[in-house]
Write a protein that holds these residues in place. Structure first.
Motif, PDB file in Angstrom:
ATOM      1  N   ARG A 178      -4.637   0.524  -3.685  1.00 29.69           N
ATOM      2  CA  ARG A 178      -4.951  -0.426  -1.707  1.00 29.69           C
ATOM      3  C   ARG A 178      -5.363   0.690  -1.310  1.00 29.69           C
ATOM      4  N   GLY A 179      -4.950   2.282  -1.602  1.00 33.11           N
ATOM      5  CA  GLY A 179      -5.583   3.207  -0.238  1.00 33.11           C
ATOM      6  C   GLY A 179      -4.497   3.105   1.044  1.00 33.11           C
ATOM      7  N   GLU A 180      -2.885   2.534   0.483  1.00 35.79           N
ATOM      8  CA  GLU A 180      -2.110   2.953   1.308  1.00 35.79           C
ATOM      9  C   GLU A 180      -0.882   4.024   1.017  1.00 35.79           C
ATOM     10  N   LEU A 181      -0.712   4.717   1.583  1.00 35.79           N
ATOM     11  CA  LEU A 181       0.581   5.733   1.923  1.00 35.79           C
ATOM     12  C   LEU A 181       1.605   5.072   1.613  1.00 35.79           C
ATOM     13  N   VAL A 182       1.963   5.113   0.649  1.00 39.43           N
ATOM     14  CA  VAL A 182       4.034   4.361   0.406  1.00 39.43           C
ATOM     15  C   VAL A 182       5.461   5.949  -0.234  1.00 39.43           C
ATOM     16  N   ASP A 183       6.479   5.080  -0.333  1.00 36.07           N
ATOM     17  CA  ASP A 183       7.202   6.319  -0.556  1.00 36.07           C
ATOM     18  C   ASP A 183       8.278   5.220  -0.933  1.00 36.07           C
ATOM     19  N   PHE A 184       9.322   6.241  -1.277  1.00 37.24           N
ATOM     20  CA  PHE A 184      10.340   5.534  -2.337  1.00 37.24           C
ATOM     21  C   PHE A 184      12.029   5.104  -1.094  1.00 37.24           C
ATOM     22  N   HIS A 185      11.357   5.451   0.687  1.00 39.49           N
ATOM     23  CA  HIS A 185      12.867   4.966   1.000  1.00 39.49           C
ATOM     24  C   HIS A 185      12.139   4.724   1.943  1.00 39.49           C
ATOM     25  N   LEU A 186      12.590   3.908   2.455  1.00 39.35           N
ATOM     26  CA  LEU A 186      12.425   3.265   3.981  1.00 39.35           C
ATOM     27  C   LEU A 186      12.994   4.306   5.106  1.00 39.35           C
ATOM     28  N   ALA A 215       4.733   2.769  -4.816  1.00 38.68           N
ATOM     29  CA  ALA A 215       5.887   3.059  -4.446  1.00 38.68           C
ATOM     30  C   ALA A 215       6.100   2.074  -3.587  1.00 38.68           C
ATOM     31  N   PRO A 216       7.834   1.435  -3.147  1.00 39.06           N
ATOM     32  CA  PRO A 216       7.841  -0.043  -2.365  1.00 39.06           C
ATOM     33  C   PRO A 216       7.518  -0.008  -1.576  1.00 39.06           C
ATOM     34  N   VAL A 217       7.560   1.251  -0.676  1.00 41.56           N
ATOM     35  CA  VAL A 217       7.506   1.457   1.044  1.00 41.56           C
ATOM     36  C   VAL A 217       6.103   1.695   1.365  1.00 41.56           C
ATOM     37  N   LYS A 218       5.963   0.750   1.925  1.00 39.60           N
ATOM     38  CA  LYS A 218       4.721   1.578   2.951  1.00 39.60           C
ATOM     39  C   LYS A 218       4.977   2.691   3.780  1.00 39.60           C
ATOM     40  N   VAL A 219       4.314   3.430   4.081  1.00 37.69           N
ATOM     41  CA  VAL A 219       4.380   4.595   5.637  1.00 37.69           C
ATOM     42  C   VAL A 219       3.484   3.964   6.037  1.00 37.69           C
ATOM     43  N   CYS A 220       1.751   3.953   6.068  1.00 41.93           N
ATOM     44  CA  CYS A 220       0.838   3.548   6.874  1.00 41.93           C
ATOM     45  C   CYS A 220      -0.821   4.017   5.543  1.00 41.93           C
ATOM     46  N   SER A 221      -1.549   3.033   6.619  1.00 44.24           N
ATOM     47  CA  SER A 221      -2.506   2.982   6.202  1.00 44.24           C
ATOM     48  C   SER A 221      -3.774   4.370   6.527  1.00 44.24           C
TER      49      SER A 221
END
Length: 256
Positions: A178-186, A215-221
């Motif tokens: 979806r073009g979202e930047l994501v990470d593994f940890h909150l 990855a399960p945590v969204k960082v930003c758009s």
């Protein structure tokens, strides 16, 4: 249906990356996404992998492989990204550099820069840059992650908020479909949010393996990012998203 041999290769791919999206596995093995879904089902049922939205990951929760192992994965690609970023950082620039493995390569690529002002939560990055060329290194304090010797939590964020910098150079766990930047940890995403607020620009560093990775945590758009540095041109659909959002893409051979 993929054979048991292919299931073994799927499991190996997940072990190497910590997680894989269904689309990524389909591209890797040149089969349909439905074939991959059927083939990972026995792996899920036996507990060899666990399902998350759009993919599968190792059953030890949301953990990535240890830091030093990640440093070796896609090493040349990460070094290429680091060289691109370092070439656009001038002597004396104030920057934020997070604790990712690609960030560590950026620190390495900055070895000949001088008078840098670097704010980081990574003890490893601080040690790489502190003894050099009149650099000033500010190390965030807080609870230390044993994997990569990096500090997180409210104390680290409060320390970070004392600085205003030219750019925040941030790694991510993946850039999803979806073009979202994501990470593994909150806690890593929270540090990234704070860093972005203190920087005139946000630069994301992501080698080609991060595209299409969940990855399960969204960082930003994408709209929150100014530049994405990568070692290969990104997938065309993602490039179009970047163009629409006004995000610059920096890859070998480009100039921005």
């Amino acid at each position: 249906m993929l054979s048991n041999r292919w299931q073994g290769e799927i499991l190996q791919a997940v072990r190497e990356s910590g997680s894989c999206s269904i689309a990524e596995l389909a591209r890797r093995f040149e089969v349909s996404t439905e074939t991959v879904r059927r083939s990972v089902k026995p792996l899920i049922e036996t507990g060899a992998v666990v399902r998350f939205h759009g993919g599968v990951m190792l059953p030890d929760g949301l953990e990535e492989p240890p830091f030093q192992r990640r440093m070796q994965r896609h090493r040349e690609a990460k070094q290429a990204v680091a060289a691109l970023v370092a070439a656009r950082i001038a002597d004396g620039d104030p920057i934020i550099l997070d604790n990712g493995t690609t960030s560590a390569y950026v620190a390495q690529a900055l070895a000949h820069h001088s008078r840098l002002v670097v704010v980081t939560n990574s003890a490893e990055i601080a040690c790489r840059l502190a003894p050099r060329n009149d650099n000033r290194i500010f190390l965030c304090g807080g609870e230390v992650n044993g994997d990569d010797v990096a500090a997180f939590g409210p104390s680290a964020i409060a320390f970070l908020r004392q600085f205003q910098v030219r750019c925040a150079v941030l790694s991510v766990g993946g850039i999803n479909g979806r073009g979202e930047l994501v990470d593994f940890h909150l806690f890593e995403a929270e540090f990234s949010h704070a860093a972005m607020a203190q920087a005139a620009e946000t630069w994301v560093i992501a080698d080609h393996s991060k595209f299409g990775r969940e990855a399960p945590v969204k960082v930003c758009s994408l709209a929150d990012v100014d530049l994405i540095a990568t070692d290969r041109p990104p997938p065309p659909d993602f490039a179009r998203r970047c163009d629409a959002a006004g995000v610059r893409i920096l890859a070998p051979g480009d100039s921005v």
